[in-house]
Enzyme design. Sequence first.
Site, PDB file in Angstrom:
ATOM      1  N   SER A  27      -7.994 -20.787   9.242  1.00  0.00           N
ATOM      2  CA  SER A  27      -8.292 -19.770   9.937  1.00  0.00           C
ATOM      3  C   SER A  27      -9.362 -19.855  11.085  1.00  0.00           C
ATOM      4  O   SER A  27      -9.908 -20.962  11.162  1.00  0.00           O
ATOM      5  CB  SER A  27      -9.157 -18.771   8.818  1.00  0.00           C
ATOM      6  OG  SER A  27      -8.386 -18.635   7.786  1.00  0.00           O
TER       7      SER A  27
HETATM    8  N1  SAH Z   1      -8.982 -21.195   3.445  1.00  0.00           N
HETATM    9  C1  SAH Z   1      -8.101 -21.968   4.159  1.00  0.00           C
HETATM   10  C2  SAH Z   1      -7.122 -21.625   4.833  1.00  0.00           C
HETATM   11  C3  SAH Z   1      -5.791 -20.687   3.975  1.00  0.00           C
HETATM   12  S1  SAH Z   1      -4.273 -20.585   4.689  1.00  0.00           S
HETATM   13  C4  SAH Z   1      -8.781 -23.043   4.753  1.00  0.00           C
HETATM   14  O1  SAH Z   1     -10.092 -22.769   5.008  1.00  0.00           O
HETATM   15  O2  SAH Z   1      -8.239 -23.771   5.583  1.00  0.00           O
HETATM   16  C5  SAH Z   1      -3.770 -19.805   3.514  1.00  0.00           C
HETATM   17  C6  SAH Z   1      -3.506 -20.572   2.296  1.00  0.00           C
HETATM   18  O3  SAH Z   1      -2.852 -19.649   1.138  1.00  0.00           O
HETATM   19  C7  SAH Z   1      -2.141 -21.572   2.085  1.00  0.00           C
HETATM   20  O4  SAH Z   1      -2.556 -22.930   2.176  1.00  0.00           O
HETATM   21  C8  SAH Z   1      -1.269 -21.233   1.234  1.00  0.00           C
HETATM   22  O5  SAH Z   1      -0.582 -22.278   0.639  1.00  0.00           O
HETATM   23  C9  SAH Z   1      -1.916 -20.259   0.326  1.00  0.00           C
HETATM   24  N2  SAH Z   1      -1.328 -19.417  -0.666  1.00  0.00           N
HETATM   25  C10 SAH Z   1      -0.358 -18.752  -0.311  1.00  0.00           C
HETATM   26  N3  SAH Z   1       0.024 -18.004  -1.471  1.00  0.00           N
HETATM   27  C11 SAH Z   1      -0.537 -18.540  -2.522  1.00  0.00           C
HETATM   28  C12 SAH Z   1      -0.926 -18.112  -3.935  1.00  0.00           C
HETATM   29  N4  SAH Z   1      -0.018 -17.190  -4.584  1.00  0.00           N
HETATM   30  N5  SAH Z   1      -1.409 -18.941  -4.543  1.00  0.00           N
HETATM   31  C13 SAH Z   1      -2.297 -19.678  -4.047  1.00  0.00           C
HETATM   32  N6  SAH Z   1      -2.416 -20.239  -2.903  1.00  0.00           N
HETATM   33  C14 SAH Z   1      -1.637 -19.418  -1.956  1.00  0.00           C
END
Ligand code: SAH
Length: 215
Positions: A62
């Site tokens: 993000s």
């Molecule tokens: N917080 C992260 C960025 C997140 S991007 C950082 O600081 O880098 C969103 C993430 O959510 C992705 O890695 C994706 O794999 C995850 N995601 C999506 N659906 C999910 C689920 N049901 N359970 C766990 N993770 C999930």
Amino acid sequence: MNQSTAETKMQFLYALRSNGVTNRQVLSAMESVDRTLFVRGVFADRSHEDIPLPIDCGQTISQPSIVGLMTQALHVEPRHKVLEIGTGTGYQAAILSKLARRVYTIDRHHRLVHEARKILTKINLDNITAIHGDGSLGLPEQAPFDRIIVTAAAEDPPSPLLDQLRVGGIMVLPVGRSSTVQDLIQVHKTDEGLKYNELLSVRFVPLLEGIDEGR
Ligand code: SAH
């Protein structure tokens, strides 16, 4: 620290402040975690810019000011146990770990969890547990949580997460039907029920069901 590093850092903090990240604890947590460590390859050079960047598995780290605004809206306190859904690179978890007692973070991609664990261990953040799983189910064995943050967008707040939030707790997450515009919301769980505040428009990758088995 050489001149250009100091200048880059000042610009990074300036961008955060001018986008509304004003809480001193949040700013100092963000100052102490180097985002460059979490961004690899060709994008590492742009890690101090206030922009989202692509990461492995087709996901996104993000925009720093959004990380800051979400963290600020969580009102994390030093005794708190925090759950993050969407580990990604581990950057948001690292910021939370500076403010909370304990952080649990879940991602559906094994590879992201594995890489995040390596970086978090390398920088000695030992109050974070990164777990491979479907975060929309939460982590019942560690519930209740004082704070929950979701960094992927769902149509509605997943009910297991609302159940696992302590009364008096706060959850921050993007919600929306469209993949292009979502609302970042803050949910307060009170004795009288759930109270919702809309914070701003955001754009996150979707919260998907199930886990990705690929290594
Ligand atoms: N917080 C992260 C960025 C997140 S991007 C950082 O600081 O880098 C969103 C993430 O959510 C992705 O890695 C994706 O794999 C995850 N995601 C999506 N659906 C999910 C689920 N049901 N359970 C766990 N993770 C999930």
